[in-house]
Design an enzyme around this catalytic site. Structure first.
Site, mmCIF file in Angstrom:
data_model
loop_
_atom_site.group_PDB
_atom_site.id
_atom_site.type_symbol
_atom_site.label_atom_id
_atom_site.label_comp_id
_atom_site.label_asym_id
_atom_site.label_seq_id
_atom_site.Cartn_x
_atom_site.Cartn_y
_atom_site.Cartn_z
ATOM 1 N N ASP A 145 -113.169 45.542 -25.182
ATOM 2 C CA ASP A 145 -112.755 46.734 -24.442
ATOM 3 C C ASP A 145 -111.225 46.860 -24.483
ATOM 4 O O ASP A 145 -110.687 47.958 -24.620
ATOM 5 C CB ASP A 145 -113.237 46.624 -22.987
ATOM 6 N N ARG A 148 -110.353 48.188 -27.791
ATOM 7 C CA ARG A 148 -110.635 49.629 -27.858
ATOM 8 C C ARG A 148 -109.540 50.413 -27.138
ATOM 9 O O ARG A 148 -109.084 51.452 -27.623
ATOM 10 C CB ARG A 148 -112.000 49.917 -27.207
#
Ligand SMILES: NC(=O)c1ccc[n+]([C@@H]2O[C@H](COP(=O)([O-])OP(=O)(O)OC[C@H]3O[C@@H](n4cnc5c(N)ncnc54)[C@H](O)[C@@H]3O)[C@@H](O)[C@H]2O)c1
Length: 306
Positions: A145, A148
């Protein structure tokens, strides 16, 4: 370095492949309840070694894990039609208790790197039954995450994501927390950099980035059924940091969570030869602190099966 991988499915095999491409392991051992799959993955990946980096890649039973420095746990059952997340969790909990005991019987000194979902809860389960110091049980947590988040910020700003320092903490999942308040590029606060680069981070721009980070897995699963490249590369990168005693900071899940008890969640962790060498308590805005507390509570309840 010898690395074991339990679970030779999409995630486990991609981690093995990424390690071969990156020259990260000298020996890779696949173990899977489906031994034909483990053998096939090992053979296929071995065929990449003459054109990438040399490594011995084999499949075997748990005995073959002896001497592994790191064992990646990427095994697990997937949700059956009509099965709730908690029922799935119950099945995966039983699988992980058994797998952890078998791994530690044959590779007692190994660092356990948990990738299976729900990863924070699986990390909690493995930590509880491993009896090993918390520093030696690492969950991949929000490393993906965070990647990202940095990739999207880099794209928005027109700056390499490697120069963008921003983190996602808490659960690897719906309640994860994007930390905007301390994000920076070259030591300059993110918002100032964004203004200077002509793409101001308006509330709407931030909402869109938050949504794309938080929903990334859902979007990818819609398109191709599962995710594996991002996590495979991240797992290989963590192993490399252990191998080289790098002391690199990643956001990873662990039960060593200052300020939170009886839970495993992601905070910035320094990773080196011994696994997690230190945890860095983040500086947070009041809202981020509230959201991180909430994420911890959600995970604690799920870990207790509530
Ligand atoms: N942490 C992350 O960011 C992240 C990202 C993607 C996927 N995942 C998770 O990784 C896990 C693996 O995903 P996948 O796509 O590779 O699934 P997959 O179904 O392709 O592979 C799972 C493998 O586990 C094996 N297995 C099942 N029970 C076993 C047991 N008792 N002992 C040994 N092996 C066993 C299966 O035979 C299968 O080959 C899932 O839990 C998935 O949700 C995590």
């Amino acid at each position: 370095m010898r690395v074991g991988i339990v679970g030779a499915g999409l995630v486990g095999s991609t981690a093995g492949y990424a390690m071969v491409l990156g020259g990260i392991a000298t020996d890779i051992v696949f173990v899977d309840i489906n031994s034909a799959l483990a053998r096939a993955q090992a053979e296929d990946i071995l065929h990449a070694t003459p054109v990438s980096t040399p490594a011995r890649v084999i499949a075997g039973d748990y005995e073959a894990l002896a001497g592994s420095s790191v064992v990646i746990l990427a095994c697990g059952a997937s949700q059956k039609p009509g099965e709730t997340r908690l029922q799935l969790l119950g099945r995966n909990r039983a699988i992980f208790e058994e797998v952890t005991a078998k791994v530690l019987r044959h590779a007692p000194g190994s660092i356990l790197l948990v990738a299976s979902n729900p990863v924070d809860i699986m990390t909690y389960v493995v930590s509880a039954c491993a009896g090993a110091p918390a520093t030696r049980v690492i969950g991949s947590g929000t490393i993906l995450d965070t990647a990202r988040f940095r990739a999207l910020l880099g794209e928005t700003l027109g700056i390499s994501p490697q120069s963008v320092h921003a983190h996602v903490l808490g659960e690897h999942g719906d309640s994860e927390v994007l930390i905007w308040s301390s994000a920076d590029v070259g030591g300059v606060p993110l918002e100032e950099v964004a203004r200077r680069m002509g793409s101001p981070l308006t509330a709407e721009a931030k909402r869109r980035i938050d949504e794309r980070v938080r929903r990334a897995a859902y979007t990818i699963i819609e398109g191709k059924g599962a995710t594996w490249y991002g996590i495979g590369a991240a797992l290989a990168r963590i192993v490399q940091a252990v191998r080289d005693d790098e002391r690199t900071v990643f956001t990873l899940s662990s039960t060593d969570t200052p300020g939170y008890e009886n839970v495993s969640l992601s905070l910035p962790r320094v990773v080196g030869a011994g696994g997690i060498c230190a945890t860095l308590p983040p500086s947070l805005s009041a809202e981020e602190r509230f959201l991180l507390d909430r994420s911890a509570e959600i995970l604690r309840k799920a870990s207790e099966g509530r």
